[in-house]
Write an enzyme that holds these catalytic residues in place. Structure first.
Site, PDB file in Angstrom:
ATOM      1  N   ASP A   1       0.842  -1.206   0.000  1.00 42.53           N
ATOM      2  CA  ASP A   1       0.000   0.000   0.000  1.00 42.53           C
ATOM      3  C   ASP A   1       0.874   1.252   0.000  1.00 42.53           C
ATOM      4  OD1 ASP A   1       0.865  -0.160   2.615  1.00 42.53           O
ATOM      5  OD2 ASP A   1      -1.135   0.007   3.520  1.00 42.53           O
ATOM      6  N   SER A   2       2.207   1.068  -0.027  1.00 46.27           N
ATOM      7  CA  SER A   2       3.114   2.186  -0.296  1.00 46.27           C
ATOM      8  C   SER A   2       2.776   2.830  -1.637  1.00 46.27           C
ATOM      9  CB  SER A   2       4.575   1.703  -0.307  1.00 46.27           C
ATOM     10  OG  SER A   2       4.723   0.558  -1.119  1.00 46.27           O
TER      11      SER A   2
ATOM     12  N   ASP B   1      -1.056  -6.124   0.041  1.00 48.47           N
ATOM     13  CA  ASP B   1      -1.347  -5.495   1.332  1.00 48.47           C
ATOM     14  C   ASP B   1      -2.854  -5.355   1.550  1.00 48.47           C
ATOM     15  OD1 ASP B   1       0.682  -4.811   3.130  1.00 48.47           O
ATOM     16  OD2 ASP B   1       1.364  -3.143   1.888  1.00 48.47           O
TER      17      ASP B   1
ATOM     18  N   LYS C   1      -0.989  -9.380   3.236  1.00 48.92           N
ATOM     19  CA  LYS C   1      -0.177  -8.884   4.346  1.00 48.92           C
ATOM     20  C   LYS C   1      -1.011  -7.957   5.219  1.00 48.92           C
ATOM     21  CE  LYS C   1       3.450  -5.911   3.730  1.00 48.92           C
ATOM     22  NZ  LYS C   1       3.024  -4.721   4.496  1.00 48.92           N
TER      23      LYS C   1
ATOM     24  N   GLU D   1      -0.788  -5.412   8.675  1.00 48.08           N
ATOM     25  CA  GLU D   1       0.024  -4.733   9.693  1.00 48.08           C
ATOM     26  C   GLU D   1      -0.599  -4.956  11.061  1.00 48.08           C
ATOM     27  OE1 GLU D   1       0.659  -0.589   8.826  1.00 48.08           O
ATOM     28  OE2 GLU D   1       1.366  -1.006   6.788  1.00 48.08           O
TER      29      GLU D   1
ATOM     30  N   GLU E   1       9.751  -4.025   9.840  1.00 48.25           N
ATOM     31  CA  GLU E   1      10.151  -2.743   9.246  1.00 48.25           C
ATOM     32  C   GLU E   1      10.769  -1.834  10.299  1.00 48.25           C
ATOM     33  OE1 GLU E   1       7.247  -0.879   6.734  1.00 48.25           O
ATOM     34  OE2 GLU E   1       8.400   0.980   6.565  1.00 48.25           O
TER      35      GLU E   1
HETATM   36  O1  KIV Z   1       3.617  -1.094   1.525  1.00 44.83           O
HETATM   37  C1  KIV Z   1       4.785  -1.494   1.417  1.00 44.83           C
HETATM   38  O2  KIV Z   1       5.472  -1.271   0.432  1.00 44.83           O
HETATM   39  C2  KIV Z   1       5.337  -2.242   2.530  1.00 44.83           C
HETATM   40  C3  KIV Z   1       6.820  -2.484   2.532  1.00 44.83           C
HETATM   41  C4  KIV Z   1       7.530  -1.247   2.866  1.00 44.83           C
HETATM   42  C5  KIV Z   1       7.208  -3.618   3.422  1.00 44.83           C
HETATM   43  O3  KIV Z   1       4.631  -2.633   3.416  1.00 44.83           O
END
Ligand code: KIV
Length: 265
Positions: free
Chosen positions: A45-46, A84, A113, A115, A182
């Site tokens: 989600d970056s 994510d 994924k 968090e 992270e």
């Molecule tokens: O969203 C993302 O790119 C991430 C990485 C920085 C691990 O969670």
């Protein structure tokens, strides 16, 4: 070309072979990253920051994640594709199942994924008991940026470090099959990596994790955001995106990245 699976990644951990992960948000980067030999692609989600231009990952929607995951999965031939779960998409177990279902069925993700530590454990259990492979994410959790008060190293104090180790074990016991750490101290990342049977991938967490991940635009030096000090610009010494991605894969496999200057104090 055979797809890399979680069994393959488990064997790599057991053999002490470093796992390479890179973010990808589109078909072209996916093709280049797979040509370079990247093991796993994270549709992070970056993308909210590096693609959409937001100041954080919070505005990213499930539709955004499904769209980008599909553009990656459509052309992916070898790497395992992880997507994510965005902010506020897994507040209840049913909502988490709906989000993961969309990411896998419409997006083609092979793992999702999430968090979070202790508060996410029952959600992770709910998903993994229903055939959704899950990767946890501890340490600096960008979706909690307003609670954390900034992008800084997490787990420096003994109590926070102990809590992170407990969270990592609880996520694994709930069925998580991989973990991202992270921005945490190298010694803490090393302890968690040794304690867990599942592959642990680090970003700004030192050299002792089972593998490394970077945001692709950061390691190419082309992000609109401030590039964190734990990132190396692999394009600077190579001259093409393809060679930069190959250099990243080689450096991680050889244990040459992260070097001392990429390890947070
Ligand atoms: O969203 C993302 O790119 C991430 C990485 C920085 C691990 O969670």
């Amino acid at each position: 070309m055979a797809k890399i699976t979680i069994s393959h990644l488990n064997k790599m951990k057991q053999a002490g072979e470093k796992i390479t992960m890179l973010t990808s948000y589109d078909a072209s980067m996916t093709r280049l990253a797979e040509t370079a030999g990247v093991d796993t692609l994270l549709v992070g989600d970056s993308l909210g920051m590096v693609i959409q231009g937001h100041g954080s990952t919070l505005p990213v929607s499930v539709d955004d994640m499904v769209y980008h995951t599909a553009t990656v999965a459509r052309v992916s031939q070898s790497a395992m594709v992880i997507a994510d779960m965005p902010f506020m998409s897994h507040g209840t177990q049913q909502q988490a199942l709906d989000t993961a279902g969309r990411l896998m069925k419409e997006g083609g993700a092979e793992m999702v994924k999430i968090e979070g530590g202790a508060p996410q454990v029952e959600t992770v259990r709910h998903l993994t008991e229903r055939a959704v492979p899950v990767c946890g994410h501890l340490g600096l959790m960008p979706q909690s940026i307003h609670q954390l008060g900034g992008y800084r190293v997490q787990g420096k104090e003994a109590q926070a470090a102990d809590q992170m180790i407990a969270d990592a074990l609880a996520l694994q016991a709930a069925g998580a099959q991989m973990l991202v750490l992270e921005c945490i101290p190298q010694a803490l990342a090393q302890s968690i990596t040794q304690e867990l049977a599942i592959p642990v991938i680090g970003i700004g967490a030192g050299k002792d994790t089972d593998g490394q991940v970077l945001v692709c635009y950061d390691m190419l030096g082309m992000s609109v955001n401030r590039i964190p000090s734990f990132v190396k610009n692999f394009l600077a010494d190579t001259g093409s995106v393809q060679e930069a991605l190959s250099a990243y894969v080689s450096a991680v496999r050889a244990g040459e990245f992260p070097a001392a200057e990429h390890i947070p104090a």
